[in-house]
Design a protein around this motif. Structure first.
Motif, PDB file in Angstrom:
ATOM      1  N   LEU A  25      28.561 -38.988 -14.571  1.00 57.35           N
ATOM      2  CA  LEU A  25      28.999 -40.382 -14.681  1.00 57.35           C
ATOM      3  C   LEU A  25      27.804 -41.305 -14.859  1.00 57.35           C
ATOM      4  O   LEU A  25      27.793 -42.173 -15.743  1.00 57.35           O
ATOM      5  CB  LEU A  25      29.777 -40.790 -13.435  1.00 57.35           C
ATOM      6  CG  LEU A  25      30.005 -42.303 -13.279  1.00 57.35           C
ATOM      7  CD1 LEU A  25      30.921 -42.823 -14.373  1.00 57.35           C
ATOM      8  CD2 LEU A  25      30.556 -42.640 -11.908  1.00 57.35           C
ATOM      9  N   THR A  26      26.794 -41.125 -14.030  1.00 58.10           N
ATOM     10  CA  THR A  26      25.619 -41.992 -14.071  1.00 58.10           C
ATOM     11  C   THR A  26      24.963 -41.963 -15.445  1.00 58.10           C
ATOM     12  O   THR A  26      24.643 -43.012 -16.016  1.00 58.10           O
ATOM     13  CB  THR A  26      24.607 -41.561 -12.998  1.00 58.10           C
ATOM     14  OG1 THR A  26      25.186 -41.782 -11.699  1.00 58.10           O
ATOM     15  CG2 THR A  26      23.320 -42.345 -13.106  1.00 58.10           C
ATOM     16  N   PHE A  27      24.781 -40.777 -15.988  1.00 57.20           N
ATOM     17  CA  PHE A  27      24.166 -40.684 -17.311  1.00 57.20           C
ATOM     18  C   PHE A  27      25.065 -41.268 -18.393  1.00 57.20           C
ATOM     19  O   PHE A  27      24.580 -41.957 -19.299  1.00 57.20           O
ATOM     20  CB  PHE A  27      23.824 -39.233 -17.655  1.00 57.20           C
ATOM     21  CG  PHE A  27      23.392 -39.078 -19.088  1.00 57.20           C
ATOM     22  CD1 PHE A  27      22.120 -39.435 -19.477  1.00 57.20           C
ATOM     23  CD2 PHE A  27      24.284 -38.630 -20.056  1.00 57.20           C
ATOM     24  CE1 PHE A  27      21.726 -39.353 -20.806  1.00 57.20           C
ATOM     25  CE2 PHE A  27      23.902 -38.530 -21.379  1.00 57.20           C
ATOM     26  CZ  PHE A  27      22.621 -38.891 -21.757  1.00 57.20           C
ATOM     27  N   SER A  28      26.362 -41.004 -18.319  1.00 63.38           N
ATOM     28  CA  SER A  28      27.282 -41.393 -19.394  1.00 63.38           C
ATOM     29  C   SER A  28      27.346 -42.899 -19.600  1.00 63.38           C
ATOM     30  O   SER A  28      27.751 -43.366 -20.670  1.00 63.38           O
ATOM     31  CB  SER A  28      28.691 -40.854 -19.108  1.00 63.38           C
ATOM     32  OG  SER A  28      28.711 -39.448 -19.168  1.00 63.38           O
ATOM     33  N   ARG A  29      26.929 -43.671 -18.615  1.00 64.49           N
ATOM     34  CA  ARG A  29      26.897 -45.114 -18.791  1.00 64.49           C
ATOM     35  C   ARG A  29      25.950 -45.516 -19.930  1.00 64.49           C
ATOM     36  O   ARG A  29      26.180 -46.528 -20.596  1.00 64.49           O
ATOM     37  CB  ARG A  29      26.444 -45.792 -17.496  1.00 64.49           C
ATOM     38  CG  ARG A  29      27.440 -45.666 -16.348  1.00 64.49           C
ATOM     39  CD  ARG A  29      26.836 -46.179 -15.043  1.00 64.49           C
ATOM     40  NE  ARG A  29      26.551 -47.610 -15.082  1.00 64.49           N
ATOM     41  CZ  ARG A  29      25.779 -48.230 -14.194  1.00 64.49           C
ATOM     42  NH1 ARG A  29      25.214 -47.530 -13.220  1.00 64.49           N
ATOM     43  NH2 ARG A  29      25.575 -49.535 -14.288  1.00 64.49           N
TER      44      ARG A  29
END
Length: 313
Positions: A285-289
């Protein structure tokens, strides 16, 4: 952003290429103007994060984010401070909203910690495949040289002293062999086992990434085909070492000390994680931002239709 991309084509028509060149020129000038401000931002960040942030133009991305009106306002402030992998992940207002179960309370972080660390250390040692072991160690050295891991350290006591005398919560690093696309030989992927390490039990998320699947891709192609009425041309982009490009919260470093086997010295090496780990429950999730922001920026600023599947645009 998809509707705006189509709108830009309606407005500029065949001159869309010249329009994009003008936008690129403006961006380049803005980046130069903001270089001094960016240097200040990097200098004020945590010293462990600077090797990663020095490769990013935070000041430019903050201004560009304001111009395109992206709803994830805190994205690049989060990057400058480091994103947590423990507790609730930073929220994304633009990704699919889905709340996970509550995390285990952090006051249980140190339960049986010494025994946990001994179990992790006991798991490490020479593997049955020296070739895979060597490839995995090369990946570890890249993490150290790029700043994703602080180290290597060969003394557990030295790591404790660096963390203010507190015991760290160790993570076992292991490797798997994989072979992608047209690759002629297999390569090693290193995985940080935050499930066994217990870190993922203390992690929760309030959104999730919905990868671009065939349905979405076909929809984009149909939109483009119906609008342009001509043959389509596209390209792809891949974030190399994707998670390692995104900082991790330095105040949580004690919970993310990676233990790995050094086949050269024949002993355990330790690294303090200051980037997102492949194996962390909240890292996807953190990266996909960030690729989500790239997709939005491509549509709003350049009139390009795009979507992403984690680290592939």
């Amino acid at each position: 952003h998809l509707a705006h991309a189509i709108h830009l084509h309606r407005v500029h028509g065949p001159a869309i290429v010249q329009y994009r060149e003008k936008v690129c020129a403006i961006c380049e000038k803005l980046a130069i103007v903001l270089e001094e401000r960016n240097a200040v931002i990097v200098s004020k960040s945590h010293e462990w994060l600077r090797p990663i942030l020095a490769k990013r133009h935070i000041a430019f991305m903050l201004e560009f984010n304001y111009v395109i009106g992206y709803a994830d306002h805190d994205l690049f402030c989060d990057l400058a401070f480091g994103l947590p992998m423990l507790g609730w992940a930073r929220h994304s207002p633009v990704l699919t909203q889905r709340i996970s179960p509550d995390p285990v309370p952090l006051d249980r972080h140190d339960d049986n910690l010494q025994q946990h660390n001994e179990n992790i250390i006991h798991c490490l040692g020479p593997s049955k495949s020296p070739q895979q072991e060597a490839m995995a160690w090369d990946k570890c050295l890249i993490d150290f040289s790029n700043g994703g891991l602080v180290g290597p350290f060969y003394s557990f006591i030295a790591v404790c002293n660096l963390l203010g005398g507190f015991l760290p919560r160790l993570i076992r690093r292991f490797s798997i062999l994989e072979q992608h696309g047209g690759a002629e030989s297999a390569s090693a992927r290193v995985i940080d086992d935050c499930l066994m390490g217990g870190q993922n039990a203390f992690t929760a998320t309030s959104a999730c990434h919905r990868p671009c699947d065939l349905d979405m891709w076909c929809l984009l192609l149909r939109i483009a085909a119906e609008f342009f009425g001509d043959s389509l041309v596209g390209s792809t982009s891949d974030f190399k070492a994707a998670y390692r490009q995104i900082t991790a919260a330095p105040e949580q470093a004690r919970s993310f000390v990676v233990a790995m086997w050094d086949p050269v010295k024949g002993c355990i090496a330790y690294g303090i994680a200051v980037s997102q780990l492949y194996g962390s429950g909240s890292a996807p999730l953190t990266f996909s931002r960030f690729p989500a922001w790239c997709v939005y920026a491509l549509g709003m600023a350049f009139g390009l239709l795009a979507d992403h599947c984690v680290d592939d645009i």
